[in-house]
Scaffold this motif. Structure first.
Motif, PDB file in Angstrom:
ATOM      1  N   ASP A 173      -4.529 -29.769 -42.715  1.00  0.00           N
ATOM      2  CA  ASP A 173      -3.693 -30.685 -41.935  1.00  0.00           C
ATOM      3  C   ASP A 173      -4.465 -31.132 -40.696  1.00  0.00           C
ATOM      4  O   ASP A 173      -5.583 -30.693 -40.450  1.00  0.00           O
ATOM      5  CB  ASP A 173      -2.364 -30.019 -41.531  1.00  0.00           C
ATOM      6  N   PHE A 174      -3.864 -32.027 -39.920  1.00  0.00           N
ATOM      7  CA  PHE A 174      -4.499 -32.501 -38.692  1.00  0.00           C
ATOM      8  C   PHE A 174      -4.484 -31.397 -37.651  1.00  0.00           C
ATOM      9  O   PHE A 174      -3.489 -30.693 -37.482  1.00  0.00           O
ATOM     10  CB  PHE A 174      -3.761 -33.725 -38.151  1.00  0.00           C
ATOM     11  N   VAL A 179     -11.863 -28.226 -35.387  1.00  0.00           N
ATOM     12  CA  VAL A 179     -11.696 -28.854 -36.696  1.00  0.00           C
ATOM     13  C   VAL A 179     -12.896 -28.564 -37.594  1.00  0.00           C
ATOM     14  O   VAL A 179     -14.026 -28.424 -37.130  1.00  0.00           O
ATOM     15  CB  VAL A 179     -11.485 -30.377 -36.557  1.00  0.00           C
ATOM     16  N   ASP A 180     -12.617 -28.449 -38.884  1.00  0.00           N
ATOM     17  CA  ASP A 180     -13.628 -28.112 -39.891  1.00  0.00           C
ATOM     18  C   ASP A 180     -14.143 -29.405 -40.525  1.00  0.00           C
ATOM     19  O   ASP A 180     -13.455 -30.032 -41.319  1.00  0.00           O
ATOM     20  CB  ASP A 180     -12.995 -27.201 -40.945  1.00  0.00           C
ATOM     21  N   VAL A 181     -15.353 -29.799 -40.153  1.00  0.00           N
ATOM     22  CA  VAL A 181     -15.915 -31.075 -40.606  1.00  0.00           C
ATOM     23  C   VAL A 181     -17.294 -30.839 -41.214  1.00  0.00           C
ATOM     24  O   VAL A 181     -18.077 -30.021 -40.724  1.00  0.00           O
ATOM     25  CB  VAL A 181     -16.013 -32.083 -39.448  1.00  0.00           C
ATOM     26  N   SER A 242     -10.006 -35.904 -47.549  1.00  0.00           N
ATOM     27  CA  SER A 242     -10.386 -37.268 -47.190  1.00  0.00           C
ATOM     28  C   SER A 242     -11.837 -37.322 -46.741  1.00  0.00           C
ATOM     29  O   SER A 242     -12.418 -36.338 -46.281  1.00  0.00           O
ATOM     30  CB  SER A 242      -9.476 -37.808 -46.087  1.00  0.00           C
ATOM     31  N   ARG A 243     -12.414 -38.515 -46.894  1.00  0.00           N
ATOM     32  CA  ARG A 243     -13.783 -38.769 -46.477  1.00  0.00           C
ATOM     33  C   ARG A 243     -13.816 -40.004 -45.591  1.00  0.00           C
ATOM     34  O   ARG A 243     -12.899 -40.827 -45.609  1.00  0.00           O
ATOM     35  CB  ARG A 243     -14.691 -38.992 -47.686  1.00  0.00           C
ATOM     36  N   GLN A 244     -14.899 -40.124 -44.868  1.00  0.00           N
ATOM     37  CA  GLN A 244     -15.048 -41.283 -43.989  1.00  0.00           C
ATOM     38  C   GLN A 244     -16.530 -41.614 -43.864  1.00  0.00           C
ATOM     39  O   GLN A 244     -17.346 -40.738 -43.586  1.00  0.00           O
ATOM     40  CB  GLN A 244     -14.453 -40.943 -42.626  1.00  0.00           C
ATOM     41  N   THR A 245     -16.859 -42.859 -44.085  1.00  0.00           N
ATOM     42  CA  THR A 245     -18.257 -43.273 -43.946  1.00  0.00           C
ATOM     43  C   THR A 245     -18.322 -44.503 -43.056  1.00  0.00           C
ATOM     44  O   THR A 245     -17.518 -45.428 -43.192  1.00  0.00           O
ATOM     45  CB  THR A 245     -18.893 -43.567 -45.321  1.00  0.00           C
ATOM     46  N   THR A 246     -19.265 -44.493 -42.128  1.00  0.00           N
ATOM     47  CA  THR A 246     -19.434 -45.616 -41.211  1.00  0.00           C
ATOM     48  C   THR A 246     -20.537 -46.525 -41.744  1.00  0.00           C
ATOM     49  O   THR A 246     -21.699 -46.118 -41.823  1.00  0.00           O
ATOM     50  CB  THR A 246     -19.782 -45.122 -39.797  1.00  0.00           C
TER      51      THR A 246
END
Length: 270
Positions: A173-174, A179-181, A242-246
């Motif tokens: 969760d948020f 935070v685990d990144v 979820s993933r995030q790419t810039t």
């Protein structure tokens, strides 16, 4: 001996603050009249109150000033001052980030970059052989610390990189803090794990919803919100991390309004 008002004028410290410092135990008068309660100060105290004021103006609170006064050694004072410098630098960086978000938000008002203008696409994502750096970081805004570390590994030539790169968010969760990144960069061959990095294969995802978010990083939350609405409206459920790419960021864009980020969320049918 000086009455509190006279001492206030001599030292440019208000009577209110002198009383406050007395109440907190930081700086007490030289004597107090037992009958009237009047406070009296000595000229010998001027240097101490001047030092207190200087420390206050440098951002130290009462407890921190007391620590400095309690240990007059230069090394102890240097350590405390360097600690305060780091704290203030963090505050400045946070304020600069907020200012950049505000500037970008103002620019994006004209572009009408709202959730209503986002588009969602569904795609499959293959597995990737990657260089991975994963850690618990203070907050999501601190993700850059991991990218700095992964760049150091690249510079050491453990692997030839240059393929896709993205962040994976491992918490269920948020979280506001800790935070685990994980950040990963595709590599062209396997190599042995190191102390602060690993070589692994990421999971292939058969069905991934993708949302492109143009503009400052502060708009990424809007991208996730849009993705959530789309997932529910189209009969899907979230099925993974979820993933995030810039795609465009600080390394190739000077204006945050021109950044481009892709939000990816694994999904499955209800």
């Amino acid at each position: 001996m000086f009455k509190i008002g006279d001492f206030s004028r001599l030292t440019f410290v208000s009577v209110r603050m002198l009383r406050y410092y007395d109440e907190t135990g930081l700086f007490k008068p030289a004597s107090v009249d037992t009958l009237t309660g009047y406070r009296y100060y000595s000229a010998l105290q001027i240097n101490t109150i001047s030092r207190i004021v200087a420390l206050r103006d440098m951002g130290f609170n009462v407890a921190e000033i007391a620590r400095v006064l309690a240990d007059p050694g230069k090394e102890a004072q240097r350590e405390l001052m360097e600690e305060k410098m780091r704290e203030i630098e963090t505050q400045i960086n946070t304020s600069e980030t907020i200012l950049n978000h505000l500037r970008s938000a103002i620019k994006n008002l004209d572009k009408e970059c709202t959730a209503m203008n986002f588009n969602a696409t569904v795609k499959s994502v293959p597995e990737y052989l990657v260089l991975s750096v994963r850690d618990i970081i203070p907050n999501y805004a601190s993700e850059g610390l991991l990218w700095e570390r992964i760049c150091q590994v690249e510079a050491s030539k453990y692997a030839k990189t240059g393929g896709v790169c993205f962040a994976i968010y491992h918490d269920e969760d948020f979280k506001e803090a800790d935070v685990d990144v994980e950040v990963v960069v595709e590599v062209d061959h396997a190599f042995e794990n190191g102390k602060n990095y690993t070589c692994r294969k990421t999971e292939a995802v058969e069905t991934m919803v993708s949302v492109l978010v143009p503009g400052d990083f502060s708009l990424i939350t809007d991208g996730f919100a849009f993705a959530g609405q789309w997932i529910e409206q189209n009969g899907y459920q979230i099925a993974g991390k979820s993933r995030q790419t810039t795609l465009r960021g600080p390394w190739n864009e000077t204006d945050p309004a021109n950044y481009l980020t892709e939000v990816q969320i694994p999904i499955k049918k209800d």
